[in-house]
Design an enzyme around this catalytic site. Sequence first.
Site, mmCIF file in Angstrom:
data_model
loop_
_atom_site.group_PDB
_atom_site.id
_atom_site.type_symbol
_atom_site.label_atom_id
_atom_site.label_comp_id
_atom_site.label_asym_id
_atom_site.label_seq_id
_atom_site.Cartn_x
_atom_site.Cartn_y
_atom_site.Cartn_z
ATOM 1 N N TYR A 124 -40.005 33.824 -67.185
ATOM 2 C CA TYR A 124 -40.574 32.556 -66.741
ATOM 3 C C TYR A 124 -39.613 31.409 -67.051
ATOM 4 C CZ TYR A 124 -43.422 28.374 -66.568
ATOM 5 O OH TYR A 124 -43.874 27.107 -66.295
ATOM 6 N N ASP A 177 -46.956 36.461 -62.109
ATOM 7 C CA ASP A 177 -47.654 35.729 -61.054
ATOM 8 C C ASP A 177 -46.812 34.597 -60.483
ATOM 9 O OD1 ASP A 177 -48.813 33.035 -62.661
ATOM 10 O OD2 ASP A 177 -48.481 34.790 -63.913
ATOM 11 N N LYS A 216 -53.668 40.473 -66.953
ATOM 12 C CA LYS A 216 -54.088 39.094 -66.705
ATOM 13 C C LYS A 216 -53.962 38.800 -65.211
ATOM 14 C CE LYS A 216 -53.216 34.286 -67.804
ATOM 15 N NZ LYS A 216 -52.201 33.331 -68.264
#
Length: 540
Positions: A285, A320, A392
Amino acid sequence: MTDPSVGFRANRPRLELDPLLVARARELAGRAAQPVVDLARRHTTVSVERAVLRLAGLTGTDPVTGSVAADGPVTDRVPWVNRVVDAVREQVGLESGVALPVWHALAAGGTLAGLAEQVGAGTARFTVPSGADAERARDAARDAVAAGIARIDAQRARREELVARLGDPPRRPWIYLIVATGDIHEDIPQAQAAARAGADVIAVIRSTGQSLLDYVPEGATRTGYAGTYATQENFRLMRAALDDVGAELGRYVRLTNYASGLCMPEIAVLAGLERLDMMLNDAMYGILFRDINPQRTFVDQRFSRMVHARAGIVINTGEDNYLTTADAVDEAHTVTVSQLLNETLAKEASLEDWQLGLGHAFEIDPDRHESFRLELAHAMLARALFPDAPLKWMPPTKHMTGDVFRGYLLDGFFNLAGALTGQGILLVGMMTEAVVTPWLSDRDLALRNVRYVLDAAGGLAEDFAPPRGGFIDRRAHTVLTEAVQLLERIADEGLLQAIADGTFGITRRPPDRGKGLDGVVRLGPEAYNPALELLERVHA
């Protein structure tokens, strides 16, 4: 510790994957990840060394010389851990780590706080000891850091005690809600209200840009923008507030924050000390979306995950995010590859399956034909590939248009997919996503949506078994096959090169560029980190 994944293992859908293909994927992920592990073992960073001092109990700040008044805001002050590490680096370098020179300087007496004041005054002098002096410094540093790790152990035991007494949420997936106004004293009543309305996990997102600060602010803060600063005092305040509401509700309410960015190791330590339960923790990330140097953040990630493993914290990974910049169908296999790499790197750092909140998202264009079936295939693949991980599941964001009615419907379909595929952690989607910061009424409506779907369809996973050779089965195997093919290339070329090539999220990040590279130090032959010694001893 009681494994919190037990509650959803029996409630997952049936999708049979080719065991040979799955084994091949994991073997390739191990090969691809190993050079990054080797890199992390050979290097330290300024944040890893600051984390050592935080474990030993050093806190506090002094003002930036000549620019901020002594009573200025805490976010404008330089923490003592930064001062000390910077002074050691300037005088003797960090190739041996910070522990030996610091505890050698303390050999004649004094405290870490006193030494930090000497650094601020410019009177501290550091040397790297040898022989008997080095042994004494090593023993003293180990004892000091061991006290910090003991506090983390005590917090883990306290969590287990509270879960045993109050109980976990009565159903899966856990409902995860974001609360962050910028003001910790405004966050607290909103977080407590969210828990009363059904949220199981409260996430306090960080103030915009904190991931790029190379220091952790001190104290309670009231001035964050689009989030609240991650500080030890803010962690303490929110933990106490959620403990209060958990006792009122008769269930343990979990707290999450972000251990990412340039201070990943330090924030991991503070989370352990203050009993946070989940942390967003994924090097990719920061690399892809904050342009943090890949070498810096992989070194930081390994240390932080070892701390999380010891603290019993569940990590959340950021796959995601890839689907916000890349097509969710064409690039679905890159999410699977990243999940496999994250699993490998996490387990190398001692995390267990129940601590792997691997990320994925409901981000396929809803106007695409069969979009919901494709979403189910991707979610079921993740669930089948990682059967013991509390995955998640992230709501739609990329294709939210501002039409709140359409958005509310999409969130309902997202919630249904989560229930149907046995996800572990369900982030609550907002119908006003990408329009405004959610109103309290938006959160209330969103929680009603989740509650309705889980009450009405929460057990559907046990009834849902896609037929062999059907659409969902074929799509899942296609994605897994493409993931294996990509892993074969990454295993040959190296993960750092794959990142440089734009493999994940179509963003190119070369290993010799990005923020924080100057904070990476190659370790010398006499390097010593007492935290790693203590954490790796348990791992071994």
